[in-house]
Design a protein around this motif. Structure first.
Motif, short mmCIF file in Angstrom:
data_model
loop_
_atom_site.label_atom_id
_atom_site.label_comp_id
_atom_site.label_asym_id
_atom_site.label_seq_id
_atom_site.Cartn_x
_atom_site.Cartn_y
_atom_site.Cartn_z
N ALA A 34 0.83 -1.20 0.00
CA ALA A 34 0.00 0.00 0.00
C ALA A 34 0.86 1.26 0.00
O ALA A 34 0.56 2.23 -0.70
N VAL A 35 1.94 1.24 0.79
CA VAL A 35 2.85 2.39 0.84
C VAL A 35 3.52 2.61 -0.51
O VAL A 35 3.60 3.73 -1.02
N GLN A 36 3.99 1.50 -1.12
CA GLN A 36 4.64 1.62 -2.43
C GLN A 36 3.65 2.08 -3.49
O GLN A 36 3.99 2.90 -4.36
N SER A 37 2.42 1.55 -3.42
CA SER A 37 1.40 1.96 -4.38
C SER A 37 1.10 3.44 -4.26
O SER A 37 0.92 4.14 -5.27
N ASN A 38 1.05 3.93 -3.03
CA ASN A 38 0.79 5.35 -2.82
C ASN A 38 1.94 6.21 -3.35
O ASN A 38 1.71 7.26 -3.97
N ARG A 39 3.18 5.73 -3.15
CA ARG A 39 4.33 6.46 -3.70
C ARG A 39 4.28 6.49 -5.22
O ARG A 39 4.56 7.52 -5.83
N ASP A 40 3.93 5.34 -5.80
CA ASP A 40 3.85 5.27 -7.27
C ASP A 40 2.76 6.21 -7.79
O ASP A 40 2.93 6.85 -8.83
N ARG A 41 1.64 6.26 -7.06
CA ARG A 41 0.55 7.14 -7.48
C ARG A 41 0.97 8.60 -7.42
O ARG A 41 0.70 9.38 -8.36
N ILE A 42 1.64 8.98 -6.34
CA ILE A 42 2.10 10.36 -6.20
C ILE A 42 3.09 10.70 -7.30
O ILE A 42 3.02 11.78 -7.91
#
Length: 299
Positions: A68-76
């Motif tokens: 989830a953290v990595q996905s959020n970073r990728d989204r940002i």
């Protein structure tokens, strides 16, 4: 009989006590997950009870938190890149459009001489051609990077293809007073690729060299440890390591003074096409020279 009863009661007490601990631990896990979900905490979950199953559950939850953290970073990062891409695209399209509108208004002035009118028309045609190229590259990049875009891979002799493309650039080399040092092996080098895609990669890389070299140009093609290796090397005094890291990004233009003449899309298109062909395109800066390396698996 009394001993058996006491033992049973003791075991029942231990069982109930452990069950209470497990329920308490599950509530702790639930609270930690809920805090993470609400954005009140960015930490992974921890456990206080040593239990194999709960440890495994906590480990799985932490893996999901990592995702989830990595996905959020990728989204940002994707959002930031998209905003930058839109800004760059807007700039690249607005510049020629502004020029066309400006010169069109000049044509409406009654005092304009026929000579000036012809000059303005020539500028408008050249600018319109550049705008057409921009739109074509925008479309091509979106097409190449889509998951539905597939290439037809078949055996192709890279040597002959490279010579054909280089021949097409002969006039441009002469016009820019570039005499490339060509070291292309005579040994047939065959790879499973898409011929038109390889041609596009060659054209984009060579065009980039012609536009931006500040000195000598060297092009070599050879076998390297079972791979086919193309190296295009040119003097690039105006580049830095920071530029190299972003060279294949969409719309990135290292030489901003020439931003009105190029979009930064050519290298990104070449990079995407190489990935589609299971190849690699890399760049590095060495002794003031930009070195582009294309690699394919030899058939």
């Amino acid at each position: 009989m009394i001993y058996v009863t006491i033992t049973a009661v003791l075991l029942m007490f231990i069982f109930l006590l452990r069950l209470a601990w497990i329920k308490k631990e599950m509530r702790r896990l639930s609270v930690q997950v809920e805090r993470f979900h609400q954005g009140l905490s960015g930490k992974k979950v921890d456990i206080a009870l040593l239990d194999k199953d709960i440890e495994e559950l906590a480990g799985n939850i932490n893996q999901l938190i990592d995702l989830a953290v990595q996905s959020n970073r990728d989204r940002i990062r994707s959002d930031r890149e998209l905003r930058q891409a839109i800004a760059n695209m807007s700039h690249d399209l607005r510049t020629p459009l502004t020029a066309i509108i400006g010169y069109t208004k000049l044509l409406e002035v009654s005092s304009v001489t026929d000579e000036k009118r012809q000059e303005y028309m020539s500028i408008i045609r050249a600018t319109a051609d550049r705008l057409h190229t921009l739109l074509h590259e925008f479309f091509e990049l979106s097409l190449v990077q889509s998951t539905e875009y597939h290439l037809k891979l078949e055996p192709v002799q890279i040597n002959a293809l490279l010579w054909d493309v280089l021949t097409g650039f002969y006039d441009q080399f002469i016009e820019n007073q570039i005499v490339p040092d060509l070291q292309i092996t005579d040994e047939p080098l065959i790879a499973d690729v898409d011929q038109s895609a390889v041609e596009r990669v060659f054209e984009n890389l060579i065009s980039n060299v012609i536009r931006h070299t500040t000195g000598n140009v060297a092009i070599s093609l050879k076998e390297n440890e079972g791979n086919i290796l193309l190296i295009i090397r040119n003097q690039a005094d105006n580049l830095s390591e920071q530029d190299i890291d972003k060279l294949f990004d969409r719309f990135y233009t290292a030489d901003r003074s020439r931003s009105s003449r190029r979009t930064g899309l050519g290298l990104s298109i070449a990079y995407s096409l190489m990935l589609k062909m299971n190849g690699r395109l890399t760049a590095r800066l060495q002794d003031g020279c930009l070195e582009m390396r294309c690699e394919w698996k030899r058939s």
